[in-house]
Design a protein around this motif. Structure first.
Motif, PDB file in Angstrom:
ATOM      1  N   LYS A  47       0.811  -1.212   0.000  1.00 24.75           N
ATOM      2  CA  LYS A  47       0.000   0.000   0.000  1.00 24.75           C
ATOM      3  C   LYS A  47       0.847   1.266   0.000  1.00 24.75           C
ATOM      4  N   LYS A  50       2.297   1.171  -3.641  1.00 19.97           N
ATOM      5  CA  LYS A  50       1.207   0.889  -4.576  1.00 19.97           C
ATOM      6  C   LYS A  50       1.633  -0.102  -5.667  1.00 19.97           C
ATOM      7  N   SER A  83     -10.167  -4.939  -0.230  1.00 20.53           N
ATOM      8  CA  SER A  83      -9.425  -3.787   0.292  1.00 20.53           C
ATOM      9  C   SER A  83     -10.050  -3.259   1.572  1.00 20.53           C
TER      10      SER A  83
END
Length: 373
Positions: A47, A50, A83
């Motif tokens: 995260k 990315k 997510s």
């Protein structure tokens, strides 16, 4: 018995790929085949950077994989759900939408359909502020939706999939930076040992030292690893011998070994031969990596705790604990001599008292509340 044997076989398949990452595609395909799927994969998202990474059974062509990363990942409704879903959540197509919703979805029609895929069963192994790791089994339209037995099997496989994935990634990362074996093993969250074929310990990482200090199923006798039960010691000795001779004279791959824990549950142990380094000889040339993973255990007062926390009846609390430990509804009904409708009625009450919407929520809430007790 057949179900437990199949579970042990799949767990053995999972850990067989840890020491040899190139075996993961075959291991993932075996898992998918055993669970009536067309293929399986891990999807890992960093995260912070990315970046998207994956490890799969070969179900997608290189072109499909590139198209997924460039376009379809961003519009994948499964990704949108995972997510947001907490770690430990199990989800599938009916979680995403109806058949009509799937028919209208670009990801399902333009990406999955040309590859002959339609349905899935998935679990969030990790989902925190840094990263998300999701495991998924892909199914064709002909293979159809998953059922309760598939969900129950994945629930039992989840801790092993997570441990094996994390161990593999740690080993690969350390290998890329040329770390020493000791530093590599100390970075692992699970207990790990290196030892000779006779069971003499050469190195134990911090998690293994903590395990052996208790002791909890395994203990030290001098410098040698021992078990409390003679039959389990025999199985451990056999596993070490097989690992030391793997690749010689058609030796059999060492099986997964179950070691009883005094407080209940078991330790799952697998021996893997370490790659021999040049100029090594004697015991160093026979060094064996022993990976240890513990079955999840409920605290002894789990039932009474749930009764107090959620005002469950003794029956409801016992059912919730058994379900969180991997039993499915049919198994719970058979074990208790009750009808499946009666079990479903009890679980309707349990969901209401826990504030849960799905069976996966029950597992998440029970394990989450009991983990700190």
């Amino acid at each position: 018995m057949a179900r437990s044997e199949n579970l042990l076989r799949l767990v053995n398949t999972i850990y067989s790929a840890v020491g040899e990452p190139e075996r993961w595609p075959d291991a993932l395909q075996q898992i998918a085949t055993n669970m009536s799927g067309a293929g399986a994969l891990f999807e890992a998202v960093d995260k912070q950077s990315k970046t998207l990474g994956s490890r799969d059974s070969g179900i997608l062509s290189p072109t499909s994989r590139n198209n997924y990363q460039r376009h379809f990942y961003a519009i994948n409704p499964r990704v949108k759900f995972s997510s947001r879903a907490p770690e430990g959540t199990i989800f599938f197509d009916r979680t995403i939408g109806s058949e009509k919703d799937l028919d209208r979805n670009e990801y399902y029609q333009d990406f999955l359909a040309p590859s002959g895929l339609r349905y899935f069963l998935s679990a969030n192994l990790i989902n925190n502020s840094q990263r998300r790791v999701t495991f998924a089994i892909q199914r064709s339209r002909q293979q159809g939706h998953v059922d309760d037995s598939d969900i129950a099997m994945l629930r039992q496989l989840m801790p092993h999939l997570k441990a094996a994935h994390e161990t593999t990634e740690t080993l690969l990362a350390q290998r890329r930076t040329n770390a020493t074996l000791a530093a590599t093993l100390d970075a692992l969250p699970s207990p790990a040992l290196t030892l000779t074929r006779l069971g003499e310990i050469l190195f134990a990482n911090q998690a293994a030292e903590k395990l052996l200090a208790e002791p909890d199923g395994l203990f030290l006798s001098g410098r040698y690893l021992r078990t409390a039960r003679p039959e389990e010691q025999k199985a451990l000795n056999n596993g070490l011998t097989l690992a030391a001779t793997l690749g010689q004279n058609d030796a059999t791959t060492p099986p997964l070994i179950s070691i009883s824990r005094p407080g209940g549950g078991s330790l799952l142990v697998r021996a893997t031969p370490l790659q021999r380094e040049p100029e090594t000889r004697g015991e160093e040339a026979q060094a064996i990596l022993l990976m240890i993973n513990a079955d999840p255990r409920m605290p002894s007062h789990a039932v009474s705790a749930l009764m107090e926390l959620f005002d469950l009846t003794p029956t409801e609390a016992n059912l919730a604990v058994a379900f969180a430990q991997g039993s499915d509804l049919k198994q719970l009904a058979a074990d208790r001599g009750l009808s499946l409708n009666t079990i479903r009625w009890h679980f309707g009450t349990i969901r209401a008292k826990l504030g849960a919407h799905t069976q996966a929520d029950i597992v998440r809430i029970v394990l989450g509340r009991l983990s700190g007790l």
